[in-house]
Motif scaffolding. Sequence first.
Motif, short mmCIF file in Angstrom:
data_model
loop_
_atom_site.label_atom_id
_atom_site.label_comp_id
_atom_site.label_asym_id
_atom_site.label_seq_id
_atom_site.Cartn_x
_atom_site.Cartn_y
_atom_site.Cartn_z
N PRO A 42 0.81 -1.23 0.00
CA PRO A 42 0.00 0.00 0.00
C PRO A 42 0.84 1.27 0.00
CG PRO A 42 -0.86 -1.55 1.59
CD PRO A 42 0.43 -2.12 1.11
N LEU A 43 1.96 1.23 0.72
CA LEU A 43 2.81 2.42 0.77
C LEU A 43 3.51 2.64 -0.57
CD1 LEU A 43 4.31 1.98 4.35
CD2 LEU A 43 2.44 3.46 3.63
N LEU A 44 3.94 1.54 -1.19
CA LEU A 44 4.55 1.64 -2.51
C LEU A 44 3.54 2.19 -3.52
CD1 LEU A 44 7.06 0.87 -4.27
CD2 LEU A 44 5.83 -1.21 -4.84
N TRP A 45 2.30 1.70 -3.42
CA TRP A 45 1.24 2.15 -4.32
C TRP A 45 1.00 3.65 -4.17
CZ3 TRP A 45 -0.42 0.63 -8.62
CH2 TRP A 45 -1.66 1.02 -9.11
N MET A 46 1.05 4.11 -2.93
CA MET A 46 0.89 5.54 -2.66
C MET A 46 1.98 6.35 -3.38
SD MET A 46 1.55 7.39 1.01
CE MET A 46 3.25 6.85 1.12
N MET A 47 3.23 5.90 -3.23
CA MET A 47 4.35 6.63 -3.84
C MET A 47 4.21 6.64 -5.37
SD MET A 47 7.20 6.78 -1.41
CE MET A 47 7.35 6.17 0.25
N LEU A 48 3.94 5.46 -5.93
CA LEU A 48 3.84 5.37 -7.38
C LEU A 48 2.70 6.24 -7.90
CD1 LEU A 48 4.43 1.55 -7.95
CD2 LEU A 48 6.01 3.43 -8.45
N SER A 49 1.55 6.16 -7.21
CA SER A 49 0.38 6.92 -7.69
C SER A 49 0.63 8.42 -7.62
CB SER A 49 -0.85 6.58 -6.84
OG SER A 49 -1.08 5.21 -6.88
N SER A 50 1.41 8.85 -6.62
CA SER A 50 1.63 10.29 -6.48
C SER A 50 2.46 10.83 -7.64
CB SER A 50 2.32 10.59 -5.15
OG SER A 50 3.69 10.28 -5.23
N LEU A 51 3.14 9.93 -8.37
CA LEU A 51 3.97 10.37 -9.49
C LEU A 51 3.29 10.19 -10.84
CD1 LEU A 51 7.34 8.77 -8.28
CD2 LEU A 51 6.64 11.15 -8.05
N LYS A 52 2.04 9.69 -10.81
CA LYS A 52 1.35 9.40 -12.07
C LYS A 52 0.61 10.62 -12.59
CE LYS A 52 0.58 4.46 -11.46
NZ LYS A 52 -0.40 3.46 -11.02
N ALA A 53 0.35 10.58 -13.89
CA ALA A 53 -0.49 11.61 -14.49
C ALA A 53 -1.95 11.27 -14.20
CB ALA A 53 -0.25 11.66 -15.99
N ALA A 264 -0.39 12.54 1.08
CA ALA A 264 -0.10 11.44 2.00
C ALA A 264 1.41 11.18 2.06
CB ALA A 264 -0.85 10.18 1.58
N VAL A 265 2.07 11.25 0.89
CA VAL A 265 3.53 11.04 0.88
C VAL A 265 4.21 12.10 1.75
CG1 VAL A 265 5.60 11.18 -0.56
CG2 VAL A 265 3.61 9.92 -1.38
N ILE A 266 3.76 13.36 1.61
CA ILE A 266 4.41 14.43 2.38
C ILE A 266 4.25 14.22 3.88
CG2 ILE A 266 4.47 16.92 2.78
CD1 ILE A 266 4.98 16.97 0.04
N VAL A 267 3.09 13.71 4.30
CA VAL A 267 2.90 13.54 5.74
C VAL A 267 3.55 12.25 6.24
CG1 VAL A 267 0.65 12.37 5.74
CG2 VAL A 267 1.23 13.89 7.61
N LEU A 268 3.63 11.22 5.41
CA LEU A 268 4.17 9.93 5.87
C LEU A 268 5.68 9.81 5.71
CD1 LEU A 268 1.51 7.33 4.63
CD2 LEU A 268 1.61 8.53 6.80
N LEU A 269 6.21 10.39 4.64
CA LEU A 269 7.61 10.14 4.30
C LEU A 269 8.61 10.58 5.39
CD1 LEU A 269 9.01 8.71 2.01
CD2 LEU A 269 9.48 10.91 0.94
N PRO A 270 8.45 11.81 5.96
CA PRO A 270 9.44 12.19 6.99
C PRO A 270 9.52 11.19 8.14
CG PRO A 270 8.09 14.07 6.38
CD PRO A 270 7.49 12.87 5.71
N ILE A 271 8.36 10.70 8.58
CA ILE A 271 8.36 9.75 9.69
C ILE A 271 8.94 8.41 9.25
CG2 ILE A 271 6.87 8.47 11.29
CD1 ILE A 271 7.17 11.40 11.99
#
Lengths: 293, 342
Positions: A42-53, A264-271
Amino acid sequence: MSTETTEAPPNRDRPFSWQNLGRTIAGGYIPLLLATLVVFLPLLWMMLSSLKAPGEIVTTNLTLLPKDPNLQNYADAASTVPFARFFLNSVIVTVVGSTIKCILAVFTAYALVFVRFPFKRVIFLLILVALMVPPQVSVLPNYVLIAGMGGLNTYWGIILPGLGTAFGTFLLRQHFLTLPPAIMESAEIDGAGHWRKLWKIVVPVSVPSIATVALVTIVSEWNEYIWPLIVTDHPDMMTLPVGLTQLVNSDGSTQNWGMLMAGAVIVLLPILVIFAALQRYIVSGLTQGSVTG
Amino acid sequence: MGRSNTDGASVAASTAPGGMHDRVRTENRDAQSSRVPVDRPPLAGIKRRRWNRRTRKDTWVFVAFAAPNILLILLFTYRPLITNIYYSTLDWTLGSASATAVGIGNYVEFFSSPDASNVLGVTAIFTVTTVGGAMILGLLVALALNQRLKGRTFARAVVFAPYVLSGVGVGLVWLFIFDPTYGVLSWILRGVGQVSPQWVNDPKLALVMVTIVYVWKNLGYCAVVYLAGLQSIPTQLMEAAALDGASNVRRFLSIVVPLLSPTTFFLLITSLLSSLQAFDIIRIMTPSGNGTSTLIFDSYLQAFGSYNRAGYSAAISVVLFVGLLIMTAVQLRFVERKVHYS
C-alpha cells in the motif's frame, strides 16, 4: 547398538534436508514475506500513484509504474491549499513541542528520582494515572479554555495543552532509577549541586533514553490530529494532517487521488525516513510498557 | 549529540572503577558507626539541622524542576475530567454565552434515543474486531518472526512501521485502495468478475473498511510485543517437550499460550484502550460518521460537527471515560498480580 544409532536420525530432520528446507520456506519465509508485502505494497502504491499523471489514475486499466513520473500532483496540491505552509507549521509545532516536552520530562524525572521531597510517591502516581487518561476526552474542556485565552489559530494554542508529559517522565524515571548510585555520590563528594549533577552526569549518561523519548515525542507530535483539527480553522495555521483533510472532498464522490497521494507522501515520508534510520529506539520506546509492566 | 556522547563515556569511565568511591563510602560508614555511641546527642542534633537545611533546599529544587510539568498535567489532563462532568449537565451550544442546567438530561437523552444503541453497538463491534484481529494476526506474525531466518530484523521493522505513521495519511492511502471505481481492490474484484461494493457509502461496509485499516496499522505493535514475549520463553522447555514427542500444535497450546498469558493480557488492555480512542482513521475515511460513529467520534461530531451541542458531547465523553476507567482499573489490578507472578 549400531541399529539404534542408525534408527535415531530419522526422528529429527537433518538441517539441510529438502524436507527441512521446504518446511522453513513454508512456515517461515512465506508468512514473513506475506506480512512484509501487506505492509509495504500500500505504501509503494501511494508513492507510485503520487507520481502518475491524472489519466493513469482515473482509469479502470491499472498500470503499475507511472509512464512519465513527474511531480505535477505535488504542484497541484500546493496550488489548491498552502501546502508549504502546512509543512512549516508541522515542523514548528513538532520541533518546539518536542523540545519543551523532553526538557520537562528530564527535569521531572530527575526530581522524582534524585531530589528529596515528601510527596514523591503521590506525585508519581498522579503522573502514572495521567498516562492512562485518554487525551480525546479532554478535548472539549481544553478547547473552551484555550479559546477563552485567545489561543485559536495560534502556535501556542496548538502546542500548550499537549506539553505536560507523563510518558516521557515515566520512561526517563525508570531509566534514572537504574543509574548506579556511585556516580551520584562521587559528584556529591565533589560538592556538585543538582543543576550540575543533572547536566554533567545524568543527562550525558542517559543520551540513548532521552533520544528514545525525543523520537517517540517527535513522531506523536507530527501525527497529532484531533487537537490541531479543532483548534485551527484558518489554513495558515493548520498542520499537515489537518491540511490534508482540506484536500478531501467531503461528499466522498470524486476525489483527486493523485493530489491526495502526494499529500499522503508528504505527511508519511518524513516519519518513514526517521523510522528507517532509528527504528531500534522508536520500537523500544513504544513497546516499553510491555517490558516494565 | 556526538559530543555529549563522548562526555558521557568519559564520565562513565571516570566513575566506572568505583573502587575508590566504594572505599570512601565504607570508610565514612565505619567512622560514623564507631563514633555514634560516644557522642550521640550533639552529633544527632547537628546532623538533623544540616539534614533539614538540605531537605528544605531540595524541596525548592523539586518544585522548580517538577512543577511546570505537573501543573500542565493538572490543567490539561485532570481538570478536563471534572469540567466534562460539569458540562455534561448543561444544555449548551458551543460558542453561546448562556447555558441551561439540565441535570442528567443529556444522559437520559443519549441512552433513550436510538443513538445510544447504534453508537454503543458500533463501538463494541469496532473495538472487539480490531482488538481481536490485531492480536491474532500479531501473534501469527510474531511466530513467523520468532524463527532464525535471514531478514527477520528487517521484516520486524517493516511490520511495525504503520504503527508510527499518521492515521490521516494511512487513511487516505487506503481510501484510494478501497475506491469503488479507481481503487486497486475494485480492479482485483473486476478481475474475478465481481463488482466492487460501495465501501464508504454503505454503513456496514464502512465499518468493515475502517476496521481493516485500523488492524493493518496496529498489528505490528502486537507482533513486536508478542515477539518479546515469545523470546522470553526458555528454549530448554520447548526442546524438552519436543524430545518427549510433543507436536508443534501441542507445544504451542500447552507451553507457548500459557506462558504468553501476561503478554496477552497486557496487549488486550492496551489495545482495548487505544481502539476505544481511535479517531484519525475514522475521521478521515468516513467524515460524516455514517455507520462508523464510535463513542469518541460521536462525541466529536456532536460538539465540533454541525450540531455544536457541547453539553451532549461532554455527556458522551463521560460515558466513554467511565468505560476506560473500568478497564484501567482492571489493568492496574492485573499488572499488580503480574508483578507478584514474576
